[in-house]
Design a protein around this motif. Structure first.
Motif, mmCIF file in Angstrom:
data_model
loop_
_atom_site.group_PDB
_atom_site.id
_atom_site.type_symbol
_atom_site.label_atom_id
_atom_site.label_comp_id
_atom_site.label_asym_id
_atom_site.label_seq_id
_atom_site.Cartn_x
_atom_site.Cartn_y
_atom_site.Cartn_z
ATOM 1 N N GLU A 42 -3.819 0.722 -17.784
ATOM 2 C CA GLU A 42 -4.285 0.433 -16.427
ATOM 3 C C GLU A 42 -3.280 -0.430 -15.687
ATOM 4 O O GLU A 42 -2.971 -0.178 -14.513
ATOM 5 N N ALA A 43 -2.728 -1.437 -16.368
ATOM 6 C CA ALA A 43 -1.720 -2.300 -15.737
ATOM 7 C C ALA A 43 -0.482 -1.491 -15.363
ATOM 8 O O ALA A 43 0.086 -1.674 -14.283
ATOM 9 N N ASN A 44 -0.059 -0.578 -16.247
ATOM 10 C CA ASN A 44 1.098 0.276 -15.941
ATOM 11 C C ASN A 44 0.828 1.147 -14.725
ATOM 12 O O ASN A 44 1.681 1.293 -13.850
ATOM 13 N N LEU A 45 -0.373 1.742 -14.670
ATOM 14 C CA LEU A 45 -0.713 2.595 -13.530
ATOM 15 C C LEU A 45 -0.780 1.800 -12.233
ATOM 16 O O LEU A 45 -0.335 2.267 -11.187
ATOM 17 N N ARG A 46 -1.334 0.594 -12.298
ATOM 18 C CA ARG A 46 -1.375 -0.243 -11.088
ATOM 19 C C ARG A 46 0.038 -0.563 -10.607
ATOM 20 O O ARG A 46 0.304 -0.568 -9.401
ATOM 21 N N GLY A 47 0.950 -0.818 -11.536
ATOM 22 C CA GLY A 47 2.345 -1.079 -11.163
ATOM 23 C C GLY A 47 2.987 0.138 -10.509
ATOM 24 O O GLY A 47 3.689 0.023 -9.512
ATOM 25 N N GLN A 48 2.720 1.325 -11.077
ATOM 26 C CA GLN A 48 3.262 2.548 -10.498
ATOM 27 C C GLN A 48 2.686 2.817 -9.118
ATOM 28 O O GLN A 48 3.410 3.219 -8.199
ATOM 29 N N ILE A 49 1.398 2.576 -8.955
ATOM 30 C CA ILE A 49 0.763 2.761 -7.645
ATOM 31 C C ILE A 49 1.384 1.804 -6.632
ATOM 32 O O ILE A 49 1.672 2.187 -5.502
ATOM 33 N N SER A 50 1.609 0.577 -7.045
ATOM 34 C CA SER A 50 2.221 -0.408 -6.150
ATOM 35 C C SER A 50 3.629 0.030 -5.741
ATOM 36 O O SER A 50 4.001 -0.057 -4.565
ATOM 37 N N GLU A 51 4.414 0.522 -6.713
ATOM 38 C CA GLU A 51 5.760 0.991 -6.401
ATOM 39 C C GLU A 51 5.719 2.177 -5.433
ATOM 40 O O GLU A 51 6.488 2.232 -4.473
ATOM 41 N N LEU A 52 4.816 3.135 -5.695
ATOM 42 C CA LEU A 52 4.714 4.302 -4.820
ATOM 43 C C LEU A 52 4.252 3.926 -3.424
ATOM 44 O O LEU A 52 4.726 4.476 -2.430
ATOM 45 N N THR A 53 3.335 2.969 -3.345
ATOM 46 C CA THR A 53 2.864 2.505 -2.040
ATOM 47 C C THR A 53 4.012 1.881 -1.258
ATOM 48 O O THR A 53 4.204 2.168 -0.076
ATOM 49 N N SER A 54 4.801 1.040 -1.923
ATOM 50 C CA SER A 54 5.947 0.411 -1.259
ATOM 51 C C SER A 54 6.956 1.458 -0.804
ATOM 52 O O SER A 54 7.481 1.390 0.302
ATOM 53 N N GLU A 55 7.212 2.442 -1.675
ATOM 54 C CA GLU A 55 8.163 3.494 -1.322
ATOM 55 C C GLU A 55 7.666 4.321 -0.144
ATOM 56 O O GLU A 55 8.422 4.638 0.773
ATOM 57 N N THR A 56 6.369 4.638 -0.140
ATOM 58 C CA THR A 56 5.778 5.403 0.962
ATOM 59 C C THR A 56 5.883 4.625 2.263
ATOM 60 O O THR A 56 6.236 5.184 3.309
ATOM 61 N N GLU A 57 5.572 3.337 2.220
ATOM 62 C CA GLU A 57 5.667 2.513 3.430
ATOM 63 C C GLU A 57 7.105 2.459 3.934
ATOM 64 O O GLU A 57 7.345 2.526 5.136
ATOM 65 N N SER A 58 8.055 2.361 3.017
ATOM 66 C CA SER A 58 9.464 2.308 3.402
ATOM 67 C C SER A 58 9.903 3.607 4.065
ATOM 68 O O SER A 58 10.565 3.599 5.106
#
Length: 165
Positions: A42-58
């Protein structure tokens, strides 16, 4: 003899209870290990979601920035227009195209009227070409147009068009 049967019976019951307790303890240890593994996943998935969210916003921010500066970002367009005797701005070309929905080679549907309704979706590509999105509120498409400046007036010609369903 009764005493011996009772002892064997007690030993069997104690052994059975001991086996059940051992199985229960092993199951609890296994369950705790599974819980830890799920927490790590779950922690790994949350980290990946956070990275993807940041990339999408960028990417979204970059696209928005490019889109907002695109029509007037090329100084060569203005220079080319001046060479043709046009004294207006790139935005004047966009505004003129909006006044010419008759250039759209498609009829509106469901009572809609085709037109260029969004200035942000009209792109002056060069001092000769424009790409524009059109719609009627139900369906839309895009046009590639050429234009010329003739005595200060803009003359339009449709090069190609595409209707999106």
């Amino acid at each position: 003899m009764v005493n011996l049967v009772g002892k064997k019976e007690r030993i069997i019951w104690i052994s059975l209870v001991t086996v059940i307790l051992v199985i229960f303890v092993l199951a609890m240890v296994n369950l705790e290990q599974e819980k830890t593994a799920w927490s790590q996943e779950e922690a790994n998935l949350r980290g990946q979601i956070s990275e993807l969210t940041s990339e999408t916003e960028s990417v979204t921010e970059s696209y928005t920035r490019q889109k907002s500066v695109f029509p007037g970002n090329n100084p060569n367009i203005k220079y080319g227009l001046e060479q043709q005797g046009f004294v207006g701005s790139v935005q004047d070309i966009v505004n003129d195209l909006i006044k010419h929905p008759e250039l759209i080679p498609y009829e509106g549907v469901l009572g809609g009227k085709m037109g260029f309704y969004n200035k942000d979706e009209i792109y002056v590509l060069t001092d000769q070409w424009v790409c524009a999105y059109f719609n009627d509120g139900h369906i839309g498409g895009s046009l590639l147009l050429s234009y010329k400046i003739n005595n200060g007036a803009i003359e339009w010609k449709v090069i190609d068009s595409r209707l999106f369903n």
